[in-house]
Design a protein around this motif. Structure first.
Motif, PDB file in Angstrom:
ATOM      1  N   ILE A 468       0.816  -1.173  -0.001  1.00  0.00           N
ATOM      2  CA  ILE A 468      -0.025   0.050  -0.010  1.00  0.00           C
ATOM      3  C   ILE A 468       0.665   1.431   0.205  1.00  0.00           C
ATOM      4  CG2 ILE A 468      -1.590   1.406   1.347  1.00  0.00           C
ATOM      5  CD1 ILE A 468      -2.966  -1.378   2.161  1.00  0.00           C
ATOM      6  N   ILE A 488      -4.663   2.404  -7.502  1.00  0.00           N
ATOM      7  CA  ILE A 488      -5.709   2.277  -6.437  1.00  0.00           C
ATOM      8  C   ILE A 488      -6.173   0.892  -6.454  1.00  0.00           C
ATOM      9  CG2 ILE A 488      -8.094   3.246  -6.242  1.00  0.00           C
ATOM     10  CD1 ILE A 488      -6.909   5.638  -7.370  1.00  0.00           C
ATOM     11  N   GLU A 489      -6.503   0.099  -7.640  1.00  0.00           N
ATOM     12  CA  GLU A 489      -6.934  -1.290  -7.328  1.00  0.00           C
ATOM     13  C   GLU A 489      -6.008  -2.407  -6.612  1.00  0.00           C
ATOM     14  OE1 GLU A 489      -7.939  -4.882 -10.174  1.00  0.00           O
ATOM     15  OE2 GLU A 489      -7.314  -3.093 -11.133  1.00  0.00           O
ATOM     16  N   ILE A 491      -4.169  -1.204  -4.056  1.00  0.00           N
ATOM     17  CA  ILE A 491      -4.096  -0.566  -2.824  1.00  0.00           C
ATOM     18  C   ILE A 491      -5.374  -1.362  -2.172  1.00  0.00           C
ATOM     19  CG2 ILE A 491      -4.762   1.548  -1.169  1.00  0.00           C
ATOM     20  CD1 ILE A 491      -2.909   3.059  -3.331  1.00  0.00           C
ATOM     21  N   ASN A 492      -6.666  -1.226  -3.006  1.00  0.00           N
ATOM     22  CA  ASN A 492      -7.766  -1.696  -2.495  1.00  0.00           C
ATOM     23  C   ASN A 492      -7.963  -3.297  -2.055  1.00  0.00           C
ATOM     24  OD1 ASN A 492      -9.253   0.767  -2.620  1.00  0.00           O
ATOM     25  ND2 ASN A 492      -9.767   0.603  -4.692  1.00  0.00           N
ATOM     26  N   LYS A 493      -7.073  -3.998  -3.051  1.00  0.00           N
ATOM     27  CA  LYS A 493      -7.029  -5.344  -2.834  1.00  0.00           C
ATOM     28  C   LYS A 493      -6.257  -5.654  -1.473  1.00  0.00           C
ATOM     29  CE  LYS A 493      -5.067  -9.466  -5.111  1.00  0.00           C
ATOM     30  NZ  LYS A 493      -4.195 -10.048  -6.317  1.00  0.00           N
ATOM     31  N   ILE A 495      -6.025  -3.838   1.120  1.00  0.00           N
ATOM     32  CA  ILE A 495      -6.708  -3.092   2.298  1.00  0.00           C
ATOM     33  C   ILE A 495      -7.656  -4.545   2.411  1.00  0.00           C
ATOM     34  CG2 ILE A 495      -8.564  -1.661   2.946  1.00  0.00           C
ATOM     35  CD1 ILE A 495      -7.214   0.632   1.362  1.00  0.00           C
ATOM     36  N   ALA A 496      -8.336  -5.027   1.325  1.00  0.00           N
ATOM     37  CA  ALA A 496      -9.169  -6.084   1.588  1.00  0.00           C
ATOM     38  C   ALA A 496      -8.350  -7.137   2.288  1.00  0.00           C
ATOM     39  CB  ALA A 496      -9.696  -6.669   0.270  1.00  0.00           C
ATOM     40  N   ASN A 499      -8.304  -6.416   5.950  1.00  0.00           N
ATOM     41  CA  ASN A 499      -9.469  -6.390   6.632  1.00  0.00           C
ATOM     42  C   ASN A 499      -9.803  -8.015   6.897  1.00  0.00           C
ATOM     43  OD1 ASN A 499     -12.008  -5.052   7.534  1.00  0.00           O
ATOM     44  ND2 ASN A 499     -12.818  -6.362   5.836  1.00  0.00           N
TER      45      ASN A 499
END
Length: 657
Positions: A468, A488-489, A491-493, A495-496, A499
């Motif tokens: 990230i 961004i994709e 980073i979102n991956k 973050i998932a 999580n």
């Protein structure tokens, strides 16, 4: 409580001292008796002939009527060697001039012939028969190492097989040694003759050395001497037992005694030029003394007879004067020109043997006295302090956090009241300590879980955070919208991923802390499996996998949500590690559920560790799945495991019927 123990100790000490006073007197009397026997009693041995011979030299009898030191040396050197006697020729001050006996470089064979006919030169001797015993000392120095080894091996073989009828034959140059015909007090020993032999032929059960030429002497084997150490025949060695002292030890003890000038000895008789003689009536008789050593150093000793007692050995010594005078008045003895020291009566044991024998002889008395003390003191202390000792015992157990002891509270005296109060105090303390320990254990457990959670979480999020952070840096320095969308994709991956990791760890922490309540209901495993398979349809298509469900409908009681997580984890692992175009089998039995795939097997050494947190063969996994499965199944009191099959792996869990 110290006073009670003090009284018991005093009672024990009084009884012990009373017994030891009597027993100590008996032991001392016995020890003195044994010690005096060791001092006064001299075993009859061949040493007597050597003592008589040296006494004759000292008294100027026979061939030694005139003092001639060289002649004395020659005479002593021609004496036959004896394995229990050592002779030293000393100067006036006790310094060694010569020593006689076995030395380290001696290699001899000792044989004897007890049936040698008496020749005409001995007709004036009053013998009871016409034979004498001839003893031969055969020099083995001319034998080669092979011949010598053959001789020793033959001797041992003859003794081992007990060949009593085998004689030894030899030839060679024979020279007669000194004998004890004129000095021995034993008629039998006076007949003995001694010879040294330089062999040219030796035969003992086989030819050992040289060749037979004639005039062979036949004799009986008696001993052999190797490096100055005498090895007797087996039966004679056994007859001595443990009392025999080796010749090397005799040499060591006698040499040390001469070097120390015979210090710390028990003198029986001694005469000095400048002091009062020691005899059986003197105060120093049979007491340890240094007077012999002192007088030797001053050159004033004229005669001495004494015994040396060590921890493990004892021996006697006779010091005889040699001087030029033919007579003297008692009390006006001349200073000797030299001294002969005869060491004899060597025995193993010494003071330690006396103590051991004393203990064995008095063992019943010692044991009886010890048992009397123990039993009597126990009886008295038990009768007087029984209840107080019990209170002390229970109180001591309470101090060590042992609350099992319960005191007898019968009676109406102060001790009964005290016992009741101690019982109440013990139960209250136990209840409070148990409650406190429970709280402490819970706190420790929670603290441990907290530490493990932080450590595991920190370890797992390092990589996603790094990704990230790296993509954020890239976003700041790029204007291309497509690339920004890509970053961004990513980073979102990640973050998932974080999580999902957090949710799994929270779930695992709750399971490990047993902080969840199971919502148990009936579950149809076949129906549940079919529902789960639908969720993995795309993954199955990607790897061209098929799934077969084998077995009938089976109902179990459990938490549906948790059991679903178990089956999802098993199925997810099976899909990840399955070969393309293979079949995954779900087997449902009466008390077992399993999932089998065709894929890479698990290392046998990792069969147990894969159930721990953060252990995974899949680099894309978190390593928490099977740890969660383990905790869920343990909460359901179900067993679980994994097998390596031929070409695949099978995970299972079982429940009680």
């Amino acid at each position: 409580m110290k006073r009670i123990r003090s009284i018991q100790f005093k009672v024990f000490i009084c009884l012990f001292i009373s017994f030891m006073v009597v027993f100590g007197y008996i032991v001392k009397t016995k020890y003195d008796q044994s010690f005096n026997e060791l001092l006064y009693y001299s075993q009859s041995s061949t040493s007597d002939d050597y003592i008589n011979y040296c006494t004759a030299i000292s008294n100027k009898n026979g061939e030694y009527r005139e003092f001639d030191l060289d002649k004395i040396k020659q005479g002593l050197s021609e004496l036959p060697k004896d394995d229990s006697t050592k002779i030293y020729l000393l100067d006036t001050y006790g310094n060694p001039i010569e020593q006689y006996g076995y030395e380290k470089d001696d290699h001899l064979l000792i044989v004897h012939d007890p049936f040698v006919e008496i020749n005409e030169s001995d007709v004036d001797t009053d013998y009871s028969d016409d034979f004498y015993d001839a003893r031969y000392y055969i020099d083995l120095s001319s034998l080669s190492s092979e011949q010598y080894q053959l001789l020793i091996e033959t001797i041992k073989d003859v003794e081992k097989n007990e060949y009593d009828d085998i004689h030894l034959y030899f030839e060679g140059k024979i020279e007669e040694l000194k004998n004890f015909k004129d000095t021995s007090q034993s008629t039998y020993n006076a007949k003995n003759r001694y010879y040294k032999v330089k062999p040219t032929f030796i035969h003992y059960n086989t030819d050992i050395f040289g060749q037979k030429k004639g005039n062979t002497v036949e004799a009986f084997y008696e001993a052999y001497v190797e490096n100055g150490e005498v090895h007797l025949k087996k039966n004679e060695e056994e007859a001595y037992g443990d009392t025999r002292v080796s010749t090397s030890k005799i040499n060591e003890l006698s040499k040390k005694a001469v070097n120390e000038h015979f210090s710390n000895v028990y003198a029986g008789l001694a005469s000095f030029l400048d002091d009062v003689s020691i005899d059986s009536n003197s105060q120093t008789a049979i007491k340890k003394t240094n007077e012999i050593a002192t007088s030797l150093k001053k050159g004033t000793l004229t005669y001495a007879s004494f015994t040396k007692i060590l921890d493990n050995y004892s021996y006697s010594v006779l010091l005889l004067p040699l001087d030029e005078h033919h007579g003297y008045v008692e009390g006006q003895e001349p200073a000797p020109n030299a001294l002969i020291a005869v060491f004899y009566d060597f025995q193993s044991g010494g003071r330690n043997q006396l103590k051991n024998d004393l203990f064995k002889d008095n063992f019943p008395l010692l044991l009886g006295g010890f048992l009397f003390i123990v039993l009597f003191s126990y009886l008295i202390s038990y009768m007087t302090t029984r209840r107080i000792k019990e209170i002390d015992r229970v109180a001591m157990e309470i101090t060590n956090n042992n609350f099992e002891g319960v005191l007898d509270t019968k009676g109406h005296d102060e001790l009964s009241s005290l016992s009741s109060h101690i019982n109440t105090m013990s139960s209250n303390l136990k209840r409070n300590i148990d409650a406190l320990n429970l709280e402490i254990d819970q706190v420790k457990k929670m603290e441990q879980l907290r530490k493990e959670f932080i450590a595991q979480f920190t370890h797992e999020i390092k990589t996603p955070l790094a990704i990230i952070n790296g993509n954020i840096d890239l976003l700041e320095n790029v204007d291309d919208e497509d690339k920004k969308a890509k970053y961004i994709e990513v980073i979102n991956k990640e973050i998932a991923v974080i999580n999902d990791l957090v949710l799994q760890m929270l779930d695992l922490s709750k399971l490990e802390a047993k902080a969840i309540t199971l919502d148990k209901k009936e579950i149809d495993l076949r129906e549940l499996s079919e529902d789960i398979i639908d969720d993995y349809e795309q993954l199955l298509m990607d790897k061209k996998l098929k799934i077969e469900i084998q077995g009938e409908d089976v109902l179990i009681v459990g938490d549906r949500k948790r059991i679903e997580m178990v089956i999802q984890n098993y199925l997810s692992n099976a899909i990840k590690h399955a070969f393309i175009n293979s079949t995954i089998k779900i087997k449902i039995k009466e008390n077992e559920f399993s999932i089998e795939n065709k894929g890479k097997q698990i290392d046998e050494n990792r069969m147990d560790s894969i159930w721990e947190s953060f252990v995974s063969d899949d680099q894309k996994g978190t390593g928490l799945g099977l740890a969660i499965v383990r905790n869920i199944l343990e909460l359901h009191e179900m067993s679980y495991g994994v097998y390596n099959l031929q070409g695949g792996v099978e995970f299972y869990f079982r429940w009680k019927k």
